[in-house]
Design an enzyme around this catalytic site. Sequence first.
Site, short mmCIF file in Angstrom:
data_model
loop_
_atom_site.label_atom_id
_atom_site.label_comp_id
_atom_site.label_asym_id
_atom_site.label_seq_id
_atom_site.Cartn_x
_atom_site.Cartn_y
_atom_site.Cartn_z
N LYS A 201 -17.17 27.20 -10.92
CA LYS A 201 -17.47 26.59 -9.63
C LYS A 201 -18.72 27.23 -9.02
O LYS A 201 -19.64 26.56 -8.58
CB LYS A 201 -16.26 26.76 -8.70
N GLU A 207 -18.48 37.32 -15.98
CA GLU A 207 -17.76 37.20 -17.26
C GLU A 207 -18.14 35.90 -17.96
O GLU A 207 -18.43 35.87 -19.16
CB GLU A 207 -16.24 37.18 -17.03
N GLY A 262 -11.10 27.05 -6.38
CA GLY A 262 -11.08 27.32 -7.83
C GLY A 262 -9.70 27.10 -8.42
O GLY A 262 -9.55 26.49 -9.48
N ARG A 263 -8.66 27.60 -7.74
CA ARG A 263 -7.32 27.51 -8.33
C ARG A 263 -6.70 26.13 -8.19
O ARG A 263 -5.56 25.90 -8.61
CB ARG A 263 -6.41 28.61 -7.78
N GLU A 348 -3.15 34.68 -5.65
CA GLU A 348 -4.51 34.67 -5.10
C GLU A 348 -4.51 33.90 -3.77
O GLU A 348 -5.29 34.21 -2.87
CB GLU A 348 -5.50 34.05 -6.10
N HIS A 379 15.96 38.01 -24.32
CA HIS A 379 16.05 39.17 -25.21
C HIS A 379 14.99 40.20 -24.85
O HIS A 379 14.65 41.06 -25.66
CB HIS A 379 15.91 38.70 -26.66
N LYS A 502 -15.30 43.10 -7.94
CA LYS A 502 -16.50 42.50 -8.55
C LYS A 502 -17.73 43.34 -8.22
O LYS A 502 -18.56 43.61 -9.09
CB LYS A 502 -16.72 41.08 -8.01
O1 F6P Z 1 -10.87 35.41 -9.27
C1 F6P Z 1 -11.72 35.03 -8.23
C2 F6P Z 1 -12.29 33.71 -8.46
O2 F6P Z 1 -13.21 33.54 -7.46
C3 F6P Z 1 -11.25 32.58 -8.51
O3 F6P Z 1 -10.90 32.12 -7.26
C4 F6P Z 1 -11.94 31.59 -9.36
O4 F6P Z 1 -11.04 30.64 -9.86
C5 F6P Z 1 -12.53 32.47 -10.42
O5 F6P Z 1 -12.95 33.61 -9.73
C6 F6P Z 1 -13.64 31.86 -11.22
O6 F6P Z 1 -14.69 31.46 -10.38
P1 F6P Z 1 -15.82 30.46 -10.86
O7 F6P Z 1 -15.17 29.17 -11.21
O8 F6P Z 1 -16.74 30.36 -9.71
O9 F6P Z 1 -16.47 31.06 -12.07
#
Ligand code: F6P
Length: 539
Positions: A201, A207, A262-263, A348, A379, A502
């Site tokens: 987003k 990452e 995002g979620r 979150e 189990h 971060k």
């Molecule tokens: O973990 C924090 C966050 O901002 C989430 O809310 C989001 O889903 C994720 O990082 C990934 O963010 P992006 O889609 O901007 O890479």
Amino acid sequence: MIMSLPTLQSMLNEYADGWHTRRLRSLFDLAPNRAAEFTVEAAGLTLDYSKNHIDAKIRDALLNLAAASGLSAKIEGLFTGAMLNRTEQRAVLHTALRAAPSETPTAVASEVAAVKQRMRELVTALHTGQWRGHTGLAITDVVNIGIGGSHLGPQLACAALRDNHVPQLQVHFVSNVDGGDIASQLTRLDPARTLFIVASKSFATPETALNARTAERWLQARLADPAANPRHFIAITAHPDRAVKFGIARENVLPMWDWVGGRYSLWSAIGLPIALAVGMDSFEAMQAGAASMDRHFRSAPSATNLPVLLALVGIWNTNYLGAETLAVVPYDERLFYLPSYLQQLEMESNGKRVLESNTLVSGHTAPILWGGLGTNVQHAFFQLLHQGTRLIPVDFVLALHNPRSPPGHHDMLIANCLAQAEALMCGRTREEAVATSANVPGIDLPLHRATAGNQPSNMLVMEALTPATFGALLALYEHKTFVQGVIWGINSFDQWGVELGKELAQSLLNEIETAQVGAHDSSTTALLQRYLRARQSVE
Ligand code: F6P
């Protein structure tokens, strides 16, 4: 008469007083009709919440609590684009992504329709082999590179809907910056036949950026032509310019918007890997299932409203009975990723301590969500649920039919699920244990074999796991999370806590790359120095 929040809270505290001395199973003895009285249905899902420490008066008080928290107005705001995410000054409109065209808020309707159309065209192009790789070969593998909401929902959906997969494409996921993740995926792939979706987003998540760069290097190491990239990279983002600057061809960038958290983004173009895996029609069937839960949530009275009731049961367990966690246990292999998806959704969203009123919350907010697949977890951790010392509510999820299950399996699966819920509620008294215990000298075996029971659980049942019921299940949990946020008085749509980690990671990365250790506590300094020595020893 509308009661005030403090009055309702103290009433609920009174009702909760001494709850553990009351037997859950005795609620069933008192009311033979209890299961029906505490079961609701909507959008192809049934919620049986009768195995909770709740009676009609507690439910009424909880329903009043929801009303006194202004829930109705907030629900309306969710569907009409109110600025519910005030700390980020954003509207929250993910429901618009799955609404029927006639129900989509006009402000966003045309953008939503246009992106869906582009998704459909892309899916068709890839499924028919019209979209080919740079060397002219058909694409057979799609790798989604993304993390958090840009990964968990699509990964869950692709696994949940595996019976609907098209044969032409395999969809893979890379999320972790641990290089082992992407390295192990790439070894199995043919660059000439692989398409990468860079899903972010913000298009500013380190990452994802590093994984995308590694994918690009891998592709170039084999195809050795920068002109190949547009045939092998697509981006999905709310910041198209950043994707273009990164090197993705502008015509391959699908937009999303800041009003999609995002979620909650798997309903947007972030869901492209799902659509590629199952086809656009099944993706839209999943959206339709969610939309049907949306309509129920928006229109049903609270007393029969599935998301509201699921949320209230959670509030009762967390804030009045003192439960610290919620275990989610799907008895369906296809829902393997449900607990990790719900961890982001609930923790979150509602892992917060500051109220919308800019003061600190006084009780607890989101419980720790965890879980795993039944029967496997019976189990593993179920022993603790049966005989441990904590109150641990459980959400069981099951589908009544699974046509792909070989003979005998589904009966045994269902028997186990129902048995666990019953055993957790009823337990086994000492007297019952005496009758079946051997005599072991020096050991009070009945005491060891008795189980306390009294563990609350919800049972979520669907006829079959289809795109529609799966969509409804996700929408149910989204709205449950929203209702709880409203009652706790927090903003469920920001995530400021994630930022600190971060920022620190970025400054530590600079220190590692320059081998200059900055000012830290002695533990961090020692660990950093040790890593720098280890790094140097392999250079
Ligand atoms: O973990 C924090 C966050 O901002 C989430 O809310 C989001 O889903 C994720 O990082 C990934 O963010 P992006 O889609 O901007 O890479």
